[in-house]
Design a protein around this motif. Structure first.
Motif, PDB file in Angstrom:
ATOM      1  N   SER A   1      -3.494   5.205  -0.855  1.00 47.49           N
ATOM      2  CA  SER A   1      -4.013   4.171   0.041  1.00 47.49           C
ATOM      3  C   SER A   1      -2.883   3.487   0.796  1.00 47.49           C
ATOM      4  O   SER A   1      -2.982   3.258   2.011  1.00 47.49           O
ATOM      5  N   GLU A   2      -1.807   3.134   0.107  1.00 52.65           N
ATOM      6  CA  GLU A   2      -0.682   2.458   0.770  1.00 52.65           C
ATOM      7  C   GLU A   2      -0.090   3.324   1.877  1.00 52.65           C
ATOM      8  O   GLU A   2       0.365   2.817   2.900  1.00 52.65           O
ATOM      9  N   ARG A   3      -0.103   4.634   1.701  1.00 54.33           N
ATOM     10  CA  ARG A   3       0.512   5.523   2.689  1.00 54.33           C
ATOM     11  C   ARG A   3      -0.412   5.914   3.831  1.00 54.33           C
ATOM     12  O   ARG A   3       0.044   6.078   4.973  1.00 54.33           O
ATOM     13  N   PHE A   4      -1.704   6.056   3.531  1.00 53.07           N
ATOM     14  CA  PHE A   4      -2.567   6.696   4.522  1.00 53.07           C
ATOM     15  C   PHE A   4      -3.715   5.830   5.040  1.00 53.07           C
ATOM     16  O   PHE A   4      -4.460   6.269   5.919  1.00 53.07           O
ATOM     17  N   VAL A   5      -3.907   4.615   4.509  1.00 50.56           N
ATOM     18  CA  VAL A   5      -5.000   3.798   5.000  1.00 50.56           C
ATOM     19  C   VAL A   5      -4.784   3.471   6.477  1.00 50.56           C
ATOM     20  O   VAL A   5      -3.658   3.233   6.925  1.00 50.56           O
ATOM     21  N   SER A   6      -5.881   3.458   7.239  1.00 52.69           N
ATOM     22  CA  SER A   6      -5.796   3.175   8.672  1.00 52.69           C
ATOM     23  C   SER A   6      -7.038   2.430   9.119  1.00 52.69           C
ATOM     24  O   SER A   6      -8.105   2.514   8.504  1.00 52.69           O
ATOM     25  N   SER A   7      -6.893   1.685  10.199  1.00 53.14           N
ATOM     26  CA  SER A   7      -8.006   0.958  10.807  1.00 53.14           C
ATOM     27  C   SER A   7      -7.554   0.505  12.188  1.00 53.14           C
ATOM     28  O   SER A   7      -6.440   0.829  12.628  1.00 53.14           O
ATOM     29  N   ALA A   8      -8.387  -0.278  12.848  1.00 52.27           N
ATOM     30  CA  ALA A   8      -8.011  -0.818  14.153  1.00 52.27           C
ATOM     31  C   ALA A   8      -6.800  -1.729  14.049  1.00 52.27           C
ATOM     32  O   ALA A   8      -6.078  -1.940  15.035  1.00 52.27           O
ATOM     33  N   PHE A   9      -6.554  -2.271  12.849  1.00 50.87           N
ATOM     34  CA  PHE A   9      -5.451  -3.212  12.666  1.00 50.87           C
ATOM     35  C   PHE A   9      -4.400  -2.709  11.670  1.00 50.87           C
ATOM     36  O   PHE A   9      -3.515  -3.450  11.267  1.00 50.87           O
ATOM     37  N   THR A  10      -4.509  -1.437  11.261  1.00 49.80           N
ATOM     38  CA  THR A  10      -3.591  -0.896  10.266  1.00 49.80           C
ATOM     39  C   THR A  10      -3.094   0.478  10.705  1.00 49.80           C
ATOM     40  O   THR A  10      -3.892   1.355  11.038  1.00 49.80           O
ATOM     41  N   THR A  11      -1.775   0.652  10.675  1.00 44.98           N
ATOM     42  CA  THR A  11      -1.157   1.930  11.003  1.00 44.98           C
ATOM     43  C   THR A  11      -0.643   2.572   9.724  1.00 44.98           C
ATOM     44  O   THR A  11       0.100   1.938   8.963  1.00 44.98           O
ATOM     45  N   PRO A  12      -1.010   3.819   9.435  1.00 43.72           N
ATOM     46  CA  PRO A  12      -0.540   4.459   8.189  1.00 43.72           C
ATOM     47  C   PRO A  12       0.963   4.723   8.231  1.00 43.72           C
ATOM     48  O   PRO A  12       1.560   4.849   9.303  1.00 43.72           O
ATOM     49  N   ASN A  13       1.562   4.817   7.037  1.00 44.60           N
ATOM     50  CA  ASN A  13       2.981   5.140   6.915  1.00 44.60           C
ATOM     51  C   ASN A  13       3.159   6.149   5.786  1.00 44.60           C
ATOM     52  O   ASN A  13       3.404   5.778   4.642  1.00 44.60           O
ATOM     53  N   PRO A  14       3.033   7.448   6.086  1.00 46.70           N
ATOM     54  CA  PRO A  14       3.133   8.474   5.038  1.00 46.70           C
ATOM     55  C   PRO A  14       4.535   8.624   4.466  1.00 46.70           C
ATOM     56  O   PRO A  14       4.715   9.319   3.465  1.00 46.70           O
ATOM     57  N   ASP A  15       5.534   7.966   5.072  1.00 48.77           N
ATOM     58  CA  ASP A  15       6.924   8.122   4.636  1.00 48.77           C
ATOM     59  C   ASP A  15       7.368   7.047   3.651  1.00 48.77           C
ATOM     60  O   ASP A  15       8.571   6.911   3.378  1.00 48.77           O
ATOM     61  N   LEU A  16       6.444   6.280   3.113  1.00 43.63           N
ATOM     62  CA  LEU A  16       6.813   5.276   2.121  1.00 43.63           C
ATOM     63  C   LEU A  16       7.521   5.913   0.936  1.00 43.63           C
ATOM     64  O   LEU A  16       7.188   7.025   0.512  1.00 43.63           O
ATOM     65  N   GLN A  17       8.491   5.177   0.376  1.00 44.70           N
ATOM     66  CA  GLN A  17       9.248   5.635  -0.776  1.00 44.70           C
ATOM     67  C   GLN A  17       8.870   4.816  -2.014  1.00 44.70           C
ATOM     68  O   GLN A  17       8.293   3.732  -1.903  1.00 44.70           O
ATOM     69  N   PRO A  18       9.194   5.294  -3.201  1.00 45.16           N
ATOM     70  CA  PRO A  18       8.850   4.551  -4.421  1.00 45.16           C
ATOM     71  C   PRO A  18       9.573   3.207  -4.501  1.00 45.16           C
ATOM     72  O   PRO A  18      10.698   3.049  -4.008  1.00 45.16           O
ATOM     73  N   GLU A  19       8.920   2.246  -5.134  1.00 43.21           N
ATOM     74  CA  GLU A  19       9.573   1.010  -5.523  1.00 43.21           C
ATOM     75  C   GLU A  19      10.410   1.302  -6.762  1.00 43.21           C
ATOM     76  O   GLU A  19       9.949   1.988  -7.681  1.00 43.21           O
TER      77      GLU A  19
END
Length: 641
Positions: free
Chosen positions: A428-446
């Motif tokens: 969800s953190e990487r791929f969620v999208s909406s009119a107000f949300t842009t996905p970021n598939p390149d997120l790295q681990p905390e």
């Protein structure tokens, strides 16, 4: 599973007994190991304590342990977050008999502690600090293992519980466990329901008078069958479903106030898990091996006026090969080696009112090794290493080293531990999208680094009384925290690895037999949790928290329990008495709760009990804008054979 074994192995370190050198039988491996050998604090809440203190759900179980801030947004079944040692709610890994049960469909993949009752459990084990080098992702703040009932000394030991009380609350529990021939088993069914109380604080203008109730139903079956020649067949199935009401933050004429809303509910919150496995143990019990597979399914729905608005589904399928080995020829070192490989596939399907539908899957594989050994007859050394490979972002390596020094000719032990840990970005953190949300598939681990030092001791006093004490200091730094960054030019937000946190704290605990029939336990935690980028305190982490409990058994048939809990001042999102937003990080006063219970045993088979939660009827909010539970009285009977 060795991860379960570590928890069982460590259980005696914080048990209600004062002797820190007890030998326990390790769950799943059956290798006797001295609990004093681990540089790790584990609190164990057993069945006897659950019944004596009148604990009915996981929230009440966890809130008795300072250092774990448990935040519930309402009553039975309401969403609940766990902040372990100042970490975020997504940084605590929860297991059911060693099965990872964090919900992959939630935005951060965290576990909701508000959905579980305690009837099917033998004990709850709470390990503090980073444990990713054994468990992989999520285990930054700690690991909680829910261990179900199974087996026993008799062939058939049925039990039955019935209680009722305030807010039309009813709890029914029926089950049995035993050992017959080659079969160990446990079966249980539980129903816990309540009309609840109004979760919108009475101080707010639009609080109304609607109660926010909930219900939890749990069915569990657990078995192990000895096939002979060292082979054992195991299986477990558990289905849990719950519902709960909640209120809105979009009330009033401007749709911007905290307000009552009788139409809102989590109309479905189901979890089904199963696991089957084949284990083998050598004749000398020095080598054990298990091959197991299973699945965890989560399904949730939110409704407004009976119309479904949001749906969430998650599937986690897994297979694992787990081993423990006690090498021969090294008697003085007493070595124990554990190693294994685990593979998982996570899949989610979500459809919400604000986000685009999301359907994604990901595979990951992890391999670990853990070694324990004795040096110079006084130093217990441990080390673990794990490598995880995720299909979405690659490889993550974590490790830990620990040492315990048993000071010669004294009852004291000194211990130290260093560990690294991580939290994988969720689908969800990487791929969620909406009119107000842009996905970021390149997120790295905390990523986290943590060290801890401490001391503990157990004393035998006059008249067979015991005293145990423990103190520890820890520091944890977390980098690459995932935060949503909003662009006011494009009016879209994107998750990015920009956050950092600095955590430190002191934990002190002790148990003392005041008299042969009167026991006292005291637990204190001091936690500093700071946003390392802004320097501001993190929300919902009290700096000071206390717990103190007394158990008195004046006669054999009677047990009385009282527990005092203080949650200190903290920061939170605040709202005024009209329900309007005030601040995103404001100081909030602390509060105190007192719980009392009593149990009378008419016979070995029959007992009656009374529980009074929040006995002083304290008015509090945890979190703010959500009313805490008022005084609640429950009375019931237990029958067991």
């Amino acid at each position: 599973m060795f991860s379960v074994s570590i928890l069982a192995l460590s259980a005696a370190l914080a048990s209600e007994a004062g002797d820190i050198s007890d030998v326990v039988t390790v769950t799943g491996t059956r290798v006797p190991v001295a609990a004093e050998r681990l540089a790790l604090r584990v609190d164990t809440l057993d069945r006897d304590t659950i019944e004596v203190e009148g604990l009915t759900d996981l929230v009440s179980a966890l809130t008795r342990y300072p250092g774990f801030s448990v935040v519930q947004s309402g009553g039975v079944g309401a969403t609940t977050s766990i902040f372990a040692r100042g970490t975020n709610a997504k940084h605590t890994l929860v297991l059911f008999d060693g099965i990872r049960v964090n919900d992959a469909s939630t935005p951060a993949g965290q576990f909701d502690a508000g959905q579980d009752s305690l009837g099917d459990l033998d004990r709850v084990e709470i390990a503090r600090g980073p444990l990713s080098s054994l468990y992989g992702s999520d285990a930054i703040g700690g690991v909680i293992n829910l261990v179900p009932r199974r087996g026993g000394d008799s062939e058939f030991s049925p039990y039955l519980g019935l209680s009722a009380g305030s807010f039309n609350t009813i709890r029914l529990l029926a089950g049995a466990s035993g050992t017959t021939g080659s079969l160990e088993y446990g079966l249980s069914a539980e129903r816990y329901q309540s009309d609840g109380f109004n979760a919108t604080p009475a101080r707010m203008a639009l609080s109304g008078n609607e109660r926010d109730g909930g219900a939890i139903t749990t069915i569990t079956a657990n078995a192990a069958y000895d096939l002979g020649n060292g082979f054992t067949l195991t299986g477990i199935v558990r289905h849990r479903e719950s519902t709960s009401d909640f209120d809105t933050f979009s009330g009033g004429p401007g749709f911007s106030q905290r307000a009552d809303d009788p139409g809102l509910e989590v109309s479905r919150n189901d979890q089904t898990l199963w696991r089957a496995g084949l284990g083998w143990q050598s004749k000398d019990a020095r080598l054990t091996s298990a091959l197991r597979l299973g699945q965890v399914r989560n399904d949730r729905e939110s409704s407004d006026a009976s119309i479904v608005t949001d749906t969430y589904g998650a599937r986690r399928s897994f297979v694992e090969w787990l081993n423990t080995w006690q090498p021969q020829g090294f008697a003085a070192l007493e070595p124990v080696v554990a190693f294994g490989v685990q593979a998982e596939r996570d899949s989610i399907n979500t459809a919400t009112a604000w986000d685009d539908p999301l359907s994604r899957s990901e595979n990951n594989v992890g391999a670990y090794v853990n070694v324990q050994a004795l040096a110079a007859d006084m130093f217990d050394l441990s080390g673990s290493l794990r490598v995880d490979d995720f299909g979405g972002f690659g490889t993550q390596t974590t490790w830990s080293l620990g040492a315990v020094w048993s000071v010669p000719q004294t009852p004291f032990q000194l211990f130290a531990r260093y560990a690294t840990a991580f939290k994988a970005p969720t689908l969800s953190e990487r791929f969620v999208s909406s009119a107000f949300t842009t996905p970021n598939p390149d997120l790295q681990p905390e990523e986290a680094e943590s060290w801890e030092v401490g001391a503990r001791a157990g004393f035998s006093l006059a008249r067979d009384r015991q005293l145990s004490v423990s103190i520890s200091y820890f520091e944890t730094d977390i980098d690459n925290l995932i935060e949503n960054v909003f662009d006011f030019v494009t009016f879209t937000g994107t998750n990015e690895n920009i956050g950092r946190a600095e955590l430190s704290g002191v934990e002190v605990t002790g148990t003392f037999d005041l008299m042969a029939n009167l026991q006292l336990d005291v637990d204190y935690a001091y936690i500093e949790a700071t946003n390392a980028v802004t320097g501001t305190p993190l929300l919902r982490r009290p700096r000071h928290s206390w717990s103190a409990g007394l158990v008195w058994r004046p006669v054999e048939a009677l047990s009385l329990s009282a527990r005092y809990q203080r949650t200190g001042a903290r920061r939170d999102v605040t709202y005024d008495d009209d329900g309007f937003f005030v601040s995103g990080n404001a100081p909030v006063a602390g509060y105190e709760l007192v719980n009392v219970s009593g149990q009378w045993r008419f016979s070995e088979q029959l007992s009656a009990y009374v529980i009074v939660s929040n006995a002083l009827d304290t008015v509090y909010e945890q979190p703010t804008a959500f009313a805490g539970a008022p005084r609640m009285v429950m009375a019931g009977i237990r029958v067991s054979y």
